[in-house]
Design a protein around this motif. Sequence first.
Motif, PDB file in Angstrom:
ATOM      1  N   ALA A 100       0.870  -1.166   0.000  1.00 39.85           N
ATOM      2  CA  ALA A 100       0.000   0.000   0.000  1.00 39.85           C
ATOM      3  C   ALA A 100       0.909   1.218   0.000  1.00 39.85           C
ATOM      4  O   ALA A 100       2.139   1.075   0.039  1.00 39.85           O
TER       5      ALA A 100
ATOM      6  N   GLY B 247      -2.322  -5.679   0.016  1.00 44.30           N
ATOM      7  CA  GLY B 247      -2.573  -4.354   0.590  1.00 44.30           C
ATOM      8  C   GLY B 247      -1.908  -4.203   1.936  1.00 44.30           C
ATOM      9  O   GLY B 247      -1.047  -4.984   2.338  1.00 44.30           O
ATOM     10  N   CYS B 248      -2.355  -3.184   2.649  1.00 45.92           N
ATOM     11  CA  CYS B 248      -1.781  -2.834   3.940  1.00 45.92           C
ATOM     12  C   CYS B 248      -2.169  -3.876   4.983  1.00 45.92           C
ATOM     13  O   CYS B 248      -3.313  -4.261   5.098  1.00 45.92           O
ATOM     14  N   MET B 249      -1.175  -4.357   5.731  1.00 46.97           N
ATOM     15  CA  MET B 249      -1.463  -5.322   6.790  1.00 46.97           C
ATOM     16  C   MET B 249      -1.749  -4.617   8.102  1.00 46.97           C
ATOM     17  O   MET B 249      -2.124  -5.241   9.085  1.00 46.97           O
ATOM     18  N   GLY B 250      -1.519  -3.322   8.139  1.00 46.29           N
ATOM     19  CA  GLY B 250      -1.856  -2.563   9.335  1.00 46.29           C
ATOM     20  C   GLY B 250      -0.689  -2.269  10.253  1.00 46.29           C
ATOM     21  O   GLY B 250      -0.832  -1.533  11.217  1.00 46.29           O
TER      22      GLY B 250
END
Lengths: 489, 132, 596
Positions: free
Chosen positions: B41, B73-76
Amino acid sequence: MSENIKQIRVALRNCGFINPESIDEYIAADGYEALGRVLTEKTPEEATKEIIDSGLRGRGGGGFPTGVKWDIARKVESDQKYVVCNADEGDPGAFMDRSILEGDPHSVIEAMAINGYCIGADKGLVYIRAEYPLAIERLKTALDQAREYGLLGEDIFGTGFNFDIEIRYGAGAFVCGEETALINSMEGHRGEPTFKPPFPAQSGYLGKPTNVNNVETFANIPVIFNKGAEWFASIGTEKSTGTKVFALAGKINNVGLIEVPMGTTLREVIFEIGGGIKDGKKFKSVQTGGPSGGCLTEKHLDTPIDFDNLLESGSMMGSGGMIVMDEDDCMVSVARFYLDFTVEESCGKCTPCRVGNKRLYELLDIISKGNGSNNDLDKLRNLGEVIIDTSLCGLGQTSPNPVLSTMDNFWDEYLAHVEDQRCPAGQCKDLIRYEVIEENCVGCTACARNCPVNCISGERKEIHHIDQSLCIKCGACFEKCRFNAISVS
Amino acid sequence: MAKVKSLADLKKMKEKLQSDISLRENSKHPEGMVRVKVAMATCGIASGAKDVMEFFTVNLQKRNVDAIVTQTGCMGYCYAEPTVEVKLPGQEPVVYGFVDIKKADEIIEKYIKQGEPVDGIIPVNYETIDKK
Amino acid sequence: MEKIKVKIDNRLVEVEKGTTILEAARKLDVNIPTLCYMNLGDMDIEHRPGGCRICVVEVEGRRNLAPSCATDCHDGMEVKTHSIRVLNARRTVMELMLSDHPFECLTCAKSGKCDLQSMAIKLGIRDIHYQGEKSTYKPDFSPAILRDMDKCIMCRRCEKMCNEVQTVGVLSGIYRGFEAVVAPAFERDLDHSECTYCGQCVAVCPTAALTEVDHTNQVLRALADPAKTVVVQTAPAVRAALGEEFGMEPGTLVTGKMVAALRQLEFDYVFDTDFAADLTIMEEGAEILGRLGKFLAGDKDVKLPVLTSCCPGWVSFFEYHFPDQRDIPSTARSPQQMFGAVAKTWFAEKIKKDRKDMVVVSIMPCVAKKYECTREEFATGGNPDVDYSLSTRELANLIKRANIDFNKLPDEDFDGPMGESTGAGVIFGTTGGVIEAATRSAYEIYTKKPLDKVDFKQLRGMEGIREATVDFNGFPLKIGIAHGLGNARKLLENIRAGKSEFHAIEIMACPGGCIGGGGQPLHHGNSEILKARQKAIYREDSGKPIRKSHENPSIIKLYEEYLGEPLGEKAHQLLHTRYFDRGREIVIEADVKEEQ
């Protein structure tokens, strides 16, 4: 759920798991099944009811029940309706919508198509800020793939239902996250709100009934159909079901994007998921709800997070920004920082927001420079309350929150600025003094050499001296001194 | 690609896709492959994920490891970007944080090639919708 | 319509569903103060952006205060319009507005007529508790309108008039937050925009952010110069509104007092623009009949409908927005300019003066007239046909400055010969008047029969677009009327699309025609005032002994002595004009800017 696992990924279920540029991976993860089932097995009314039953509330900040919103738009008769996805994420430090669009764009597309079926719209629009180029790119790729697979376009799933989506770009104005301002902007007008009613559900884009939902709200929709409304409602609290994505930021160890069930406490979020405060400092406050939210304190740490509790505590859910502050943060400065943002982002349409916020900022500025009086504190409160009471849209109606909540929770700090001309956190430049502690000074000249305004004098191996009239309070001497010979007061 | 004309079509397609993935990733059969996912991301890319992804793609091939490298995407875990998930055939995936080229090299050499644990694993701290 | 009951300040009122709190309160004679709100009901112009927040009230059960102008009543609603919460909020909002406003009231052009000032008085503001930075903008001087945006309170009324009513699209909100202001795009000056100077923005501006350019001092200097012969002409609509500036009821006719006042101001000749209006009818009427004759004779190239051309705002509008249609309007100059041209030739010869020693002043209900007299085609050797144009408001100021007790003045008559006029000239002052005047003369000239009834009631009214058919001896003459440039645009677009069936169309830029002109006493959003002025105009018409332009003896004499015949060579030179493609001007200018 095991003891130490507090997060459940619902809206973020695919983010970080699938390749966002592959529709196949999305389909393998149950993608488009909800749409297929809704189109073939449910009437729009039944599908809408499923959303109402799930208890899902808008994740963009307002917390309005999503199903009810859909139902209003569904019942308005019109030859043309629109579905709008609000991807104009504007809170400083919040990036959940961007992450979803970058990590799982198909979930939003699928949800918008379901929404279109429910309210009777064949056209969707994504209003996204132009500062999100990667999200736009991936969304475009996903739209192309969905069209190629026949999941957008005409006669979807052979049911005769048509739906397609267009992208509209925003120029990054915060106020365009407000749905009426967003619609004005999409129509090519000045991005400023209009009063409601009429609500967009009655008269929205191009005067047609329009349902506007935020990205995160949409991302929850397919799951509700795949797992059932009851399942969704079982997560979270009674009045706030499901989960909420937060962007954890500030003085916290694990800065990042988290998703927790509604009802999780701030303590769990900050100290367990977030890993506590950086550098072992003391927790002071957490700001939720973006620039319109409030600053909560120690005493709120065990409050379960949901829409209503946050409002009651003097803050709000907002879109999910969560900024943690420690003992070094001055709350007057924090309030001033947020006001600076709203002053910048106000559209200028209504008087209280246009002029009131500016005056609020100026009062805070006077106070943080040590020139405020007790009378100014009274003015600050009265003005803040009038702005909330009289502003046209959500921006002005919430912009004084950071001021009022810090006044409520950190009154002593305001008093210290006003009565003693002192900043307890040592943040307000005009109120601090750097001084040489004579008994510690060895005359190494490090401070004098690093002073950008050459206001430190003293021969080598002799005690140095700071000329207060020239000092700009940059703190360079304090940082460079290896003998603890500079004090901040 | 054929159009999805009905719900049955979609389900058929899903089953096929799922079994392909499962065959590739879960069997201990020689066909099983290592799967590397790089969080790509905006946040990850800003921290250098593109270089890391390229390193994995080039070097896994060079070093004759049968692997698929994909973006996700973003894993956080913003504090630990770039983050990379590695899944060895038949095993649970693990996520590494702060992955730079050096770390990536270590992950290939130690974990992927030899199955030896490497420092920097971010423990799973969430539940998925399937488990809940 | 469904009826609902609402309680306002503990008093019950029954209203129709869809009524706003503001309207419901007015039924109870509770006048909730408003600032940005504006309602010109008869012309379907309602402006309620809900921006000023002065009209907020407390609604039982509602979290925040409600803007009464933009909140509909619901059954059982309980409203408080003067609770302490409301009064405090209203006062604070007002203080905020004032805190960003220059305190120049004593010297301000709008002092005494400023809505902001009256509101401060009404709300009892004695102190401004919230002081701070004030927003400043560059002042904008154009030939007709001054913009001093430091005084703008963002009511956006001007924007409403410019964009939605007039569809000119010059003024709109720009910038954000504290810097937000209404301005032409990219904050250009008005004279580098497509502004028509219709002045409707000036007419509705509550403060002195938008005012007309003041020429009273120049006129005073000309009057004081013994070498100059100063001739004044007064437009028809002025006499129906000037009295309002002296406390008279709207609709009071003050023709005689106005003439007396002008004479006391020592104008050498007090003439009437109505005379020139009659002249306009001679020329424009001849043009209509000429084109109609060719049309009936089967000429395919003839341009129909004929559009009137006496309104300078309207002329600018088609030059900017419909330059492709500029061969359709009549080439007749406006009465102001015909007057100037005749005054500085025929009349100058009569009194044996050189045009350079003459100063022609016009009193107009208009601000666009200020711009019109600066147009190059209306000057000879750099000497303009009309030197200064004053608005009705400026004339009132001039009278006050000269210590003239207007109310006690005797009625006096205009001077001859250019003060003689007919009822047809008077009705130029209202929408529908020009075409009615033209019809009166054209009918008699075309049919060679005298009219039974001079009044063409079917052409009168206040609706934005009207149409009527007049029987010209068996030929049905189709007439269209539009006032307000937005309405004009609709007719123009029909013409452009070849869908118009009219033979003649009258267009006035201002809603109501000249009675609602940008230079008239401020109506503060009260359309009853416009209706009263309109009635006064028709009263003046019916009281005139001669009511058809072609019967004006001075006009007949002018043609005999000087002009020859309508559309003749001399007439063409003095009384007709040409139009320019100004749409291109703006584009070219924009390109040049980019290149720079």
